[in-house]
Motif scaffolding. Structure first.
Motif, mmCIF file in Angstrom:
data_model
loop_
_atom_site.group_PDB
_atom_site.id
_atom_site.type_symbol
_atom_site.label_atom_id
_atom_site.label_comp_id
_atom_site.label_asym_id
_atom_site.label_seq_id
_atom_site.Cartn_x
_atom_site.Cartn_y
_atom_site.Cartn_z
ATOM 1 N N PHE A 1 40.264 36.163 31.568
ATOM 2 C CA PHE A 1 40.095 36.365 30.614
ATOM 3 C C PHE A 1 39.102 38.051 29.755
ATOM 4 C CE2 PHE A 1 40.944 34.849 25.572
ATOM 5 C CZ PHE A 1 41.768 34.493 26.311
ATOM 6 N N THR A 2 39.596 38.766 31.048
ATOM 7 C CA THR A 2 38.860 40.121 30.839
ATOM 8 C C THR A 2 39.703 41.168 31.265
ATOM 9 O OG1 THR A 2 37.655 40.116 33.324
ATOM 10 C CG2 THR A 2 36.363 39.209 31.859
ATOM 11 N N THR A 3 40.254 40.745 31.830
ATOM 12 C CA THR A 3 41.965 41.175 32.431
ATOM 13 C C THR A 3 42.488 42.301 31.455
ATOM 14 O OG1 THR A 3 42.643 40.400 34.061
ATOM 15 C CG2 THR A 3 43.864 42.180 33.915
ATOM 16 N N LEU A 4 42.370 44.214 31.390
ATOM 17 C CA LEU A 4 42.257 44.618 30.313
ATOM 18 C C LEU A 4 43.571 44.819 29.471
ATOM 19 C CD1 LEU A 4 41.279 48.388 29.922
ATOM 20 C CD2 LEU A 4 43.184 48.614 31.291
ATOM 21 N N GLU A 5 44.629 44.865 30.366
ATOM 22 C CA GLU A 5 46.524 45.033 30.323
ATOM 23 C C GLU A 5 46.141 43.577 28.620
ATOM 24 O OE1 GLU A 5 45.103 45.243 33.057
ATOM 25 O OE2 GLU A 5 46.631 46.556 34.230
ATOM 26 N N THR A 6 45.817 42.837 29.876
ATOM 27 C CA THR A 6 45.867 41.107 28.823
ATOM 28 C C THR A 6 45.582 41.142 27.644
ATOM 29 O OG1 THR A 6 46.379 40.108 30.546
ATOM 30 C CG2 THR A 6 45.840 38.957 29.054
ATOM 31 N N MET A 7 43.658 41.493 27.545
ATOM 32 C CA MET A 7 42.546 41.558 26.477
ATOM 33 C C MET A 7 43.806 42.375 25.355
ATOM 34 S SD MET A 7 40.474 39.299 27.138
ATOM 35 C CE MET A 7 42.094 38.093 27.334
ATOM 36 N N PHE B 1 47.800 30.812 18.622
ATOM 37 C CA PHE B 1 47.306 31.411 19.616
ATOM 38 C C PHE B 1 46.262 30.726 20.650
ATOM 39 C CE2 PHE B 1 47.273 35.150 17.821
ATOM 40 C CZ PHE B 1 47.498 35.920 19.237
ATOM 41 N N VAL B 2 47.153 29.945 21.980
ATOM 42 C CA VAL B 2 45.766 29.334 22.668
ATOM 43 C C VAL B 2 46.056 29.975 23.502
ATOM 44 C CG1 VAL B 2 47.741 26.992 22.447
ATOM 45 C CG2 VAL B 2 48.437 28.118 24.370
ATOM 46 N N ALA B 3 44.854 29.125 25.044
ATOM 47 C CA ALA B 3 44.284 30.602 26.543
ATOM 48 C C ALA B 3 44.695 29.356 27.016
ATOM 49 C CB ALA B 3 43.075 30.869 25.994
ATOM 50 N N VAL B 4 45.563 29.786 28.438
ATOM 51 C CA VAL B 4 45.211 29.534 29.606
ATOM 52 C C VAL B 4 44.179 30.429 30.502
ATOM 53 C CG1 VAL B 4 46.065 28.757 31.695
ATOM 54 C CG2 VAL B 4 47.424 28.784 30.030
ATOM 55 N N SER B 5 43.382 30.052 30.863
ATOM 56 C CA SER B 5 42.427 30.179 31.655
ATOM 57 C C SER B 5 40.873 29.524 32.391
ATOM 58 C CB SER B 5 41.141 31.178 30.701
ATOM 59 O OG SER B 5 40.445 32.499 30.619
ATOM 60 N N THR B 6 40.276 30.546 32.949
ATOM 61 C CA THR B 6 38.784 29.493 33.729
ATOM 62 C C THR B 6 37.730 29.490 33.461
ATOM 63 O OG1 THR B 6 38.915 31.338 35.609
ATOM 64 C CG2 THR B 6 40.064 29.380 35.959
ATOM 65 N N LYS C 1 34.293 30.552 28.358
ATOM 66 C CA LYS C 1 33.062 31.768 27.050
ATOM 67 C C LYS C 1 34.082 32.718 26.215
ATOM 68 C CE LYS C 1 29.355 34.105 28.009
ATOM 69 N NZ LYS C 1 28.962 34.630 29.346
ATOM 70 N N GLU C 2 34.632 33.685 26.677
ATOM 71 C CA GLU C 2 35.875 34.395 26.653
ATOM 72 C C GLU C 2 36.687 33.897 25.578
ATOM 73 O OE1 GLU C 2 35.007 37.661 27.200
ATOM 74 O OE2 GLU C 2 33.319 37.776 27.607
ATOM 75 N N VAL C 3 37.274 32.513 26.132
ATOM 76 C CA VAL C 3 38.404 32.297 25.140
ATOM 77 C C VAL C 3 37.970 32.262 23.693
ATOM 78 C CG1 VAL C 3 39.733 30.197 24.806
ATOM 79 C CG2 VAL C 3 39.351 31.271 27.216
ATOM 80 N N ILE D 1 39.838 32.050 19.870
ATOM 81 C CA ILE D 1 40.932 30.595 20.714
ATOM 82 C C ILE D 1 39.961 29.624 20.138
ATOM 83 C CG2 ILE D 1 42.981 29.871 21.980
ATOM 84 C CD1 ILE D 1 43.475 32.271 22.722
ATOM 85 N N ASP D 2 40.582 28.136 19.896
ATOM 86 C CA ASP D 2 40.215 27.032 19.557
ATOM 87 C C ASP D 2 39.449 26.583 20.957
ATOM 88 O OD1 ASP D 2 39.280 24.573 19.306
ATOM 89 O OD2 ASP D 2 40.446 24.125 18.144
ATOM 90 N N THR D 3 39.050 26.243 21.860
ATOM 91 C CA THR D 3 38.874 25.728 22.942
ATOM 92 C C THR D 3 39.593 24.460 23.702
ATOM 93 O OG1 THR D 3 36.856 25.165 22.793
ATOM 94 C CG2 THR D 3 36.781 27.256 24.289
#
Ligand code: F6P
Length: 544
Positions: free
Chosen positions: A210-216, A241-246, A249-251, A256-258
């Protein structure tokens, strides 16, 4: 087990000697000498038939390659991976993508904990979400049904989802639209959403870190696009919005609602993650049942790899043959040629899997290798490639081992199309192996001056990989086949197939250059003269 450096393993020297004999041998001769060669060098397992008889090898080659696998500790290394040992030594991580497809009642330990229940709990959460979305129970902020799903991610957080969506499109929910945005080039986002209604659109932000330049960057642009269509109502984010991540904190920081976050773990490498929550878009497209069938396919191949004797082990054989060509014949590349339109993104997917994994120049202990490692993988679906680059494979000066992939049954049977498609697969492997000799070309009335142009030397190796039908399970098996072939290769080369330090430098330098392109004040440039001049030129000519 301590493993000697590659060149001093006894099998290596034997293979070097053996290669002297083999390099002059033609496949025509090998087939002429053994009427049963086509059946002898073929294996069927987990629903995949691998014909590797059209390779420049004999029973002795195979036996020496198998000896090399033993001397390289492949058996121990497979067991270590499945046991959850931290075989990704440079990142001190376990490599447990096999746990992502383990059945509910399996036990796979990581740091003293069985990870299988966690895997299934995420799968269940994904399934629940996918069902709600597909049925219309999950609605957008204004109560409209979600009809569009846009996955934003890059690398392993994009290539797997795109490839799987295309591969399994036949099984997908056709009333929904699926798009994939990866590139930081704004065109990617702009074109992906230009005909979409924000009120009906869900974004899946897929990023392990959840820190990758392009994606963020794309995620923030998506947020702005959505809010612009929803009168700036921040509350809408939760429904769109939903997130897929490890990275919880960044999500949360992104807004985005965790509760709407689907997790995975640091023991899943990005390029090995299409069957984790990163596959959420796939699951929404094909439904949870099909997704689980895909996982079962992966698992069947995992079990085959873990338990089958090496001489009948598909990934081991594929991996050993890759070593044979890369390190003895000096082949620089491997062409992957799926004769299946739905697999059009499979070569692109394999490029990250194979090259990010095995593009390494030092061994696990940091010693510079003195042999070639990962070859370049590339390819296009057949028959299109035949009218493009096959000329070079047939008559060029380079040796290009090819993997032909085909299915016995078409998902879209149309007249004679499938027979024609498959006839081309078999014809290509035949032409590559046997070529066309002078007498044959002459007999066609070819004038002498044209002879050299029309000769086909042949002796160009290929594997033929056949499956019955492109089902979700078949896709899982195919991907796992290549994953474990990569593992086999990496083990023999003694490299870390699970890190990717090589992509870091460019990322760091880009971060340094971004402000130099954007600052209004003339920046102080301390790069080399080429980079300085490029930056100055861009600053002068860029649009406002
Ligand atoms: O740049 C390489 C890489 O780290 C890949 O290994 C990974 O798949 C991709 O970037 C995306 O990373 P993330 O999922 O953390 O955004």
């Amino acid at each position: 087990m301590s493993v000697a450096a590659l060149r001093v393993r006894p099998a290596w020297a034997l293979l070097e000697n053996h290669f002297q004999k083999m390099q002059g041998l033609h496949l025509r001769q090998l087939f002429a000498e053994d009427a049963k060669r086509g059946e002898k060098f073929a294996v069927e397992a987990a629903g995949i038939y691998l014909d590797y008889s059209k390779n420049r090898m004999t029973a002795e080659t195979l036996q020496l390659l198998l000896q090399l696998a033993e001397e390289s500790g492949l058996r121990e290394r497979i067991d270590a991976m499945f046991r959850g040992e931290k075989i990704n030594v440079t990142e001190k991580r376990s490599v447990l993508h096999v746990a992502l497809r383990a059945p509910r009642d399996a036990t796979i330990m990581h740091d003293g904990e069985n990870v299988v229940p966690q895997v299934h709990s995420v799968l269940d959460k994904m399934a629940d979400f996918a069902v709600r979305l597909r049925s219309g129970a999950w609605q957008g902020h204004t109560g409209k049904r979600i009809r569009n799903v846009v996955n934003i991610g890059i690398g392993g957080s994009d290539l797997g989802p795109v490839m799987a969506y295309e591969a399994l499109r036949y099984y997908s929910e056709r009333a929904m639209t699926f798009r994939f945005v990866s590139n930081v080039d704004g065109t990617d986002f702009a074109e992906a959403v230009r005909d979409l209604d924000p009120l009906e659109t869900l974004f899946i932000i897929s990023s392990k870190t959840f820190t990758t330049l392009e994606t963020m960057t794309n995620a923030h642009t998506a947020r702005d696009w959505l809010l612009a269509g929803l009168n700036g109502e921040e509350k809408a984010i939760a429904k769109h919005f939903v997130a897929v991540s490890t990275n919880t904190k960044e999500v949360a920081k992104f807004g985005i609602d965790t509760d709407n976050m689907f997790g995975f773990w640091d023991w899943v490498g990005g390029r090995y993650s299409m069957d984790s929550a990163i596959g959420l878009s796939t699951m929404i497209a094909i439904g949870p049942e099909n997704f689980r069938a895909m996982l079962d396919g992966f698992h069947e191949m995992d079990e085959h790899f873990r338990t089958a004797p090496f001489d009948r082990n598909l990934p081991v054989l594929l991996g050993l043959l890759t070593i044979w060509y890369a390190d003895f014949f000096g082949a620089q590349t491997v062409a992957v040629l799926p004769y299946e339109q739905y697999l059009k993104r499979f070569p692109a997917y394999l490029q990250q899997l194979t090259m990010e994994s095995n593009g390494k120049h030092v061994t696990l202990d940091g010693t510079q290798v003195d042999y070639d490692t990962g070859p370049i993988y590339w390819g296009e679906p057949g028959t299109n490639g035949q009218h493009s680059f096959y000329q070079l494979i047939h008559q060029g000066t380079r040796l290009i081992p090819c993997d032909f992939i085909a299915f016995m049954q078409s998902l879209n049977p149309l007249g004679r199309h499938h027979d024609m498609l498959l006839a081309n697969v078999f014809a290509q492997t035949e032409a590559l192996a046997f070529g066309k000799v002078e007498e044959e070309v002459k007999a066609e009335g070819t004038p002498d001056w044209l002879l050299p142009h029309r000769l086909f030397a042949g002796n160009r190796p290929s594997n033929t990989i056949l499956l019955d039908r492109l089902t979700p399970a078949a896709l899982g098996k195919l991907v796992a086949l290549y994953e474990h072939s990569v593992f086999t290769q990496g083990t023999i080369w003694q490299i870390d197939s699970f890190d990717q330090w090589g992509v870091e430098l460019g990322k760091v330098l880009a971060q340094r250059i971004i402000p130099q392109l954007e600052d209004t004040a003339e920046p102080k440039l301390e790069h080399d003269s080429s980079t300085n001049a490029l930056i100055r030129r861009y600053r002068k000519r860029k649009g406002s």
